[in-house]
Design an enzyme around this catalytic site. Structure first.
Site, PDB file in Angstrom:
ATOM      1  N   ASP A  84       0.877  -1.170   0.000  1.00  0.00           N
ATOM      2  CA  ASP A  84       0.000   0.000   0.000  1.00  0.00           C
ATOM      3  C   ASP A  84       0.912   1.216   0.000  1.00  0.00           C
ATOM      4  OD1 ASP A  84       0.756   0.301   2.592  1.00  0.00           O
ATOM      5  OD2 ASP A  84      -1.238   0.108   3.448  1.00  0.00           O
ATOM      6  N   ASP A 119      -4.084   6.883  -2.221  1.00  0.00           N
ATOM      7  CA  ASP A 119      -5.480   7.340  -2.143  1.00  0.00           C
ATOM      8  C   ASP A 119      -5.655   8.279  -0.944  1.00  0.00           C
ATOM      9  OD1 ASP A 119      -5.009   5.249  -0.355  1.00  0.00           O
ATOM     10  OD2 ASP A 119      -7.120   4.724  -0.258  1.00  0.00           O
ATOM     11  N   CYS A 273      -7.713 -21.992  23.140  1.00  0.00           N
ATOM     12  CA  CYS A 273      -7.063 -22.154  21.839  1.00  0.00           C
ATOM     13  C   CYS A 273      -5.950 -23.189  21.989  1.00  0.00           C
ATOM     14  CB  CYS A 273      -6.482 -20.799  21.424  1.00  0.00           C
ATOM     15  SG  CYS A 273      -5.394 -20.847  19.996  1.00  0.00           S
ATOM     16  N   CYS A 275      -3.296 -23.352  19.622  1.00  0.00           N
ATOM     17  CA  CYS A 275      -2.197 -23.020  18.709  1.00  0.00           C
ATOM     18  C   CYS A 275      -0.875 -23.271  19.436  1.00  0.00           C
ATOM     19  CB  CYS A 275      -2.331 -21.564  18.239  1.00  0.00           C
ATOM     20  SG  CYS A 275      -1.730 -20.345  19.404  1.00  0.00           S
ATOM     21  N   CYS A 278      -0.563 -21.120  22.647  1.00  0.00           N
ATOM     22  CA  CYS A 278      -1.498 -21.409  23.735  1.00  0.00           C
ATOM     23  C   CYS A 278      -1.330 -22.825  24.287  1.00  0.00           C
ATOM     24  CB  CYS A 278      -2.933 -21.187  23.263  1.00  0.00           C
ATOM     25  SG  CYS A 278      -3.190 -19.498  22.721  1.00  0.00           S
TER      26      CYS A 278
HETATM   27 ZN   LIG Z   1      -3.584 -19.582  20.511  1.00  0.00          ZN
END
Ligand SMILES: [Zn+2]
Length: 497
Positions: A84, A119, A273, A275, A278
């Site tokens: 961007d 923009d 979670c 992941c 975690c």
């Molecule tokens: Zn997690």
């Protein structure tokens, strides 16, 4: 470059393949924002998490002379890179002046796969005139670089749509951007205030207005779609790609993303979670860690959540269950409930693009009166309203105790044999009336509904049935199996009209 092929559709959402110089990008997808000056999360780490795309800021790259040669030489040929222009900095600090042509020429030189020009974001402007100026300037800037855009068609150029929460301006901006030549992608600038204050209804309105005023085949980006829970709603309306720095900005502020909401780390006793972060740490352990380490781990978790949400949305599209997925999300937070109800205002638009035939034939899951607004039911109600009956007399069988498909139900067969001169229709919640003759076709043959259907669904179903009965001029209607049915009130419908 820039060919976009749609592979699967559900509601107005889709799974697509965007052709770029560095490979095929499967959408919907999320572009994590990488700030080249801060390396809390590196491109290498993104790769190891399975991201093959990111967005970075060409203004910062240019100002700090970070790229010598082409951008992929620095970040890897296996990454799809979007740049961007730095407009966000202008919005935030209001004092950065950078010639549009200069920044676009620079982008043409370093050759990202996808690039945005400089923009003028409407941002949080709450004055119509001021918002209109941002729309006008953005359109002018799109035109003033048309020579560079046309010469560099190996880059997919993005034309931003502005207007903020002023829907008339979003409509104008979308139509004009759509007409501007050379741009392979369109993007909606979303006011961050809508996201931060959970004003999702306005966001949904502006996505709908923008999408319904541009070509369906052009890939569509949403700037700043930074939390997982808004992704399914945006995708359902036809958004293909997202970008955001929220994962890292939130992490610096101890904010933890889930698929439903944002938590403060201090408020979490457990991690909901699994992941890698975690699974290894507890909230307490993260809080006791130094800020740098904690920010990084929280950012990684937040990225996993974005990725997971994209996966869930894609699988829902694949199964034709995006509507059901939105229903599920709706009950996780009042703001998402509002988002869901806002989306239903556009059920005609959703029905228009929802495929008539979905990949795998599967049952429609019906829950409450909102389910009557899913495309399959709307389509059935349209069909039944225009259905030409062959016989003068009809028998309506209340079908909530029957097995589907109705044409094979023993009770229906017996009634059919005894009443040759009658047209047989089965009355059931959600669908209203189903002609026995067409009860084997999808979705009349495959559905699941609750054992106890709620009163509002019953009332709305009865209204539908009454309307259909009045439209047709049967000389006689008989009701069967209705005394103990949830639709027993059907018998009080005045059929003498
Ligand atoms: Zn997690």
């Amino acid at each position: 470059m820039g060919d976009f092929e749609v592979k699967d559709e559900d509601l107005a959402g889709r799974i697509g393949i965007l052709e770029t110089r560095h490979g095929k990008l499967e959408t919907p997808t999320f572009f994590p924002v990488i700030n080249p000056l801060k390396t809390e999360i590196s491109v290498k780490e993104l790769k190891s998490m399975g991201f093959n795309n990111f967005i970075t800021n060409s203004f910062i790259l240019r100002k700090n002379n970070i790229i010598q040669g082409k951008i992929h030489e620095k970040f890897g040929e296996d990454m799809i890179i979007m740049t961007d222009s730095g407009a966000y900095q202008i919005l935030e600090y209001g004092d950065i002046y950078q010639e549009n042509r200069d920044i676009v020429s620079y982008e043409a030189e370093i050759k990202p796969d996808i690039a945005v020009f400089l923009d003028v974001p409407t941002g949080n402007a709450d004055d119509w005139e001021e918002a209109k100026t941002t729309v006008r300037l953005t359109l002018e800037r799109g035109k003033e670089i048309s020579d560079i855009v046309k010469l560099n068609q190996d880059i997919i150029w993005v034309h931003p749509i502005q207007g903020g929460s002023f829907l008339d301006l979003v409509e104008y901006s979308a139509k004009e951007a759509n007409k501007t030549e050379g741009f392979g992608m369109l993007a909606l600038g979303s006011p961050t205030v809508l996201m931060e204050k959970y004003r999702y209804s306005t966001l949904i309105d502006s996505i709908y207005v923008a999408k319904s005023n541009v070509s369906r085949g052009v890939p569509f980006h949403l700037f700043g779609g930074g939390v997982p829970h808004i992704i399914p709603f945006a995708v359902a309306l036809g958004v293909d790609t997202f970008d955001s720095a929220s994962y890292i900005i939130f992490a610096r502020d101890n904010r933890y993303l889930t698929g439903e909401r944002t938590y403060r780390l201090e408020d979490l006793e457990y991690f909901p979670c699994s992941c890698p972060v975690c699974s290894k740490y507890s909230p307490k352990e993260l809080l006791e860690m130094n800020k740098e380490g904690r920010t990084k781990l929280l950012a990684i978790h937040n990225l996993w959540k974005m990725k997971e949400e994209i996966g869930k949305v894609k699988q829902s599209i694949k199964e034709g269950r995006l509507f059901e997925y939105l229903q599920q999300k709706a009950y996780s937070h009042p703001a998402l409930y509002s988002a869901f109800r806002s989306i239903l205002k556009y059920s005609v638009y959703l029905e228009k693009y929802d495929p008539r035939v979905k990949g795998k034939v599967r049952g429609v899951l019906l829950f409450d009166s909102y389910s009557m607004q899913r495309p399959e039911i709307i389509r059935h109600l349209n069909y039944i309203s225009s259905y030409r009956h062959k016989k003068e007399k009809a028998i309506i069988i209340c079908g909530d105790k029957l097995t589907s498909p109705f044409s094979s139900d023993p009770k229906v067969k017996a009634i059919q044999n005894r009443n040759k001169g009658f047209e047989l229709l089965v009355a059931i919640p959600f669908y209203g009336l189903v002609p026995v003759l067409s009860s084997e076709s999808y979705p009349m043959s495959q559905f699941e509904m609750p054992e106890e259907v709620d009163n509002q669904t019953i009332e709305e179903t009865l209204k539908v049935i009454e309307k259909i009965i009045k439209q047709r001029n049967y000389s006689e209607i008989r009701f069967m199996e209705c005394e103990k049915s949830v639709l027993s009130h059907i018998m009080s419908i005045n059929t003498s009209l």
